[in-house]
Structure formats: structure tokens, C-alpha cells
Design a protein around this motif. Sequence first.
Motif: not given
Length: 303
Positions: A74-79
Amino acid sequence: MRIVCLCGGVGGAKLARGLYDVLEPGELTVIGNVGDDLTVLGVHVSPDLDSVLYALAGVNDEERGWGRAGETWRALESARSWGGEGWFQLGDLDLGVHLVRTEALRRGDPLSAVTERLVRAAGIEAHLLPATDDPLRTHVVTPAGRFAFQEWFVARGHRDEVDDVVVAGDEEAGPAPGVLEAIERADGIVIAPSNPYVSIDPILAVRPIRDVLASRRAACVAVSPLIGGRAVKGPLDRMLSRMAGGTTPAHVAARYAGLIDALVIDEADAPARAGVPLAVTRTLMTGREDARRLAAFTLEVVS
């Protein structure tokens, strides 16, 4: 029995876990490759050290072969949604380790000290040492140009054929604390079934490590990363064919000329000759029991 394992990549991490399972607590020291370390979205990532760390801690994703079990992104998708680079798979659980490592490195702590703290935090009763605390980075030379290892391997999907492998920083790099002493005191040394060019050569590029291995008192055994002349994963068979002229046990053993006393090969590659004694077994590790069996067999050879 004090065993040192030179290791990088998924296959190396699997064998390291097998050795950890069959040895007594404290008997295993893993010397890990740092040539493919990189900075992604501001955090320092040590893929090979982390693969070993997760495998020894029993939290690695055995199905995917890399990263943490139960991982999310999820963090990578947000980035990515905010315009950040997303070609390297930084998982949410994985990110925790990278954040802790990056903060410590920015404080001035050496990578070896950070890695030791991570090992202790994971409750691992083994030693995990980076080959060096100094900047050491692997590059591959291809017909399309020269690329940092992870750019070639991940971003470009290692589709480019490789003409050469260059380890930048090798002339200045010194061994991390404890590395030479571990090899000198070892009762046996194992080179894991890792890609010789991009996983093991960057360790041996630290000249004092190669020198102490060449003058070893204990036996050193390598486990071939090929089965039937083919790589289980990755581009090694293509690399050996292009740069060494073939994928037989002799071509693998030649990568470690003067450094090994025997080579463990898979049944699919026998019979063969390699210039060193060959030990034949099933080397495919599809689970922890396979890794334990291969580790036990390798320890018999090295002893």
C-alpha cells in the motif's frame, strides 16, 4: 562446528536457512553480498542481506521466493500515485527494516553494526555479516549499455545479455569487522548456490576476503546453482553460456578456481568432470526440508 557461508540471492538464502536448521545455535556465520544494495525513495535497501535475514527468522515468502510472507504494497502504491518511482517492490513490512537501517546509516553507524542489531531483534542465533561496510556496487555491461545491477535485474527484467560484470569500489573496499576472523576460524566454508557473477564475485571482490579464502585451512565447498545446466531462477545459465562458454559443472567450478575443494552438483548434471571432486545429490530446494537435506549433505562433504 563453525561454518561460514558465502551467500547471495534466493537460492543462497534457502541454503543458509537449511544450514541454520541443522547446525547448533551460534555455529553459522553468513557473509552476505552488498553489491546489489541501492537507495529507493530515500531508503537504503540491502536485498541479499534481507533475504538471508528473513529466511533465518522464518518470515520469508517461500512461494514468491523473496521478501516477507504476508506482504502488502500500500505504501508503494501511494508513492506511485504521488509520482514516486515504483519499479522496485518495496513492501510495507519490508519498509520497516529499510527505515530502521536508513536512519542508523544516516547517524553514521556502519552497515555491519546495523545488520547485527537487526539479527538480534529477529531472535536469530547466527551471525550475518555484510562483506564490507564500504560502498560496493555491481554493474552489468550489456549491448544496450552499462547498468546498475538492480536497474538491469528488476527494472529491465534482466532481458539484456551480459558481456561483463563490474564491481565498483572494489579497490577501496575493506572487509567488514569479523569477516576475515570468521573465515580463519571456520571448520568448513560453504559457497551457496548463488549466481557466481553477481552474488559471490562481489564478496570476493573485497581483496582480503579472496586472499584469506585462498589461504584457508578449512575445506571450502561450493554448491552449484544449476540443475541440468539450467538456472532454477534468474539469468545465470545465459550468463555462463555467453561469458564462460557453457553451463557444465566444469564451467561453474572454474568461477571458483583455487578457492574450492569440491563442488556439490545435482543428479541431473552427473556424470561430469570439473577439475575438483564432485559430490552428487538432489539440489532443488522446494521447501525447508529440502534445504535441511542439502545442508546436511553439504556439511558431510565439507567435513
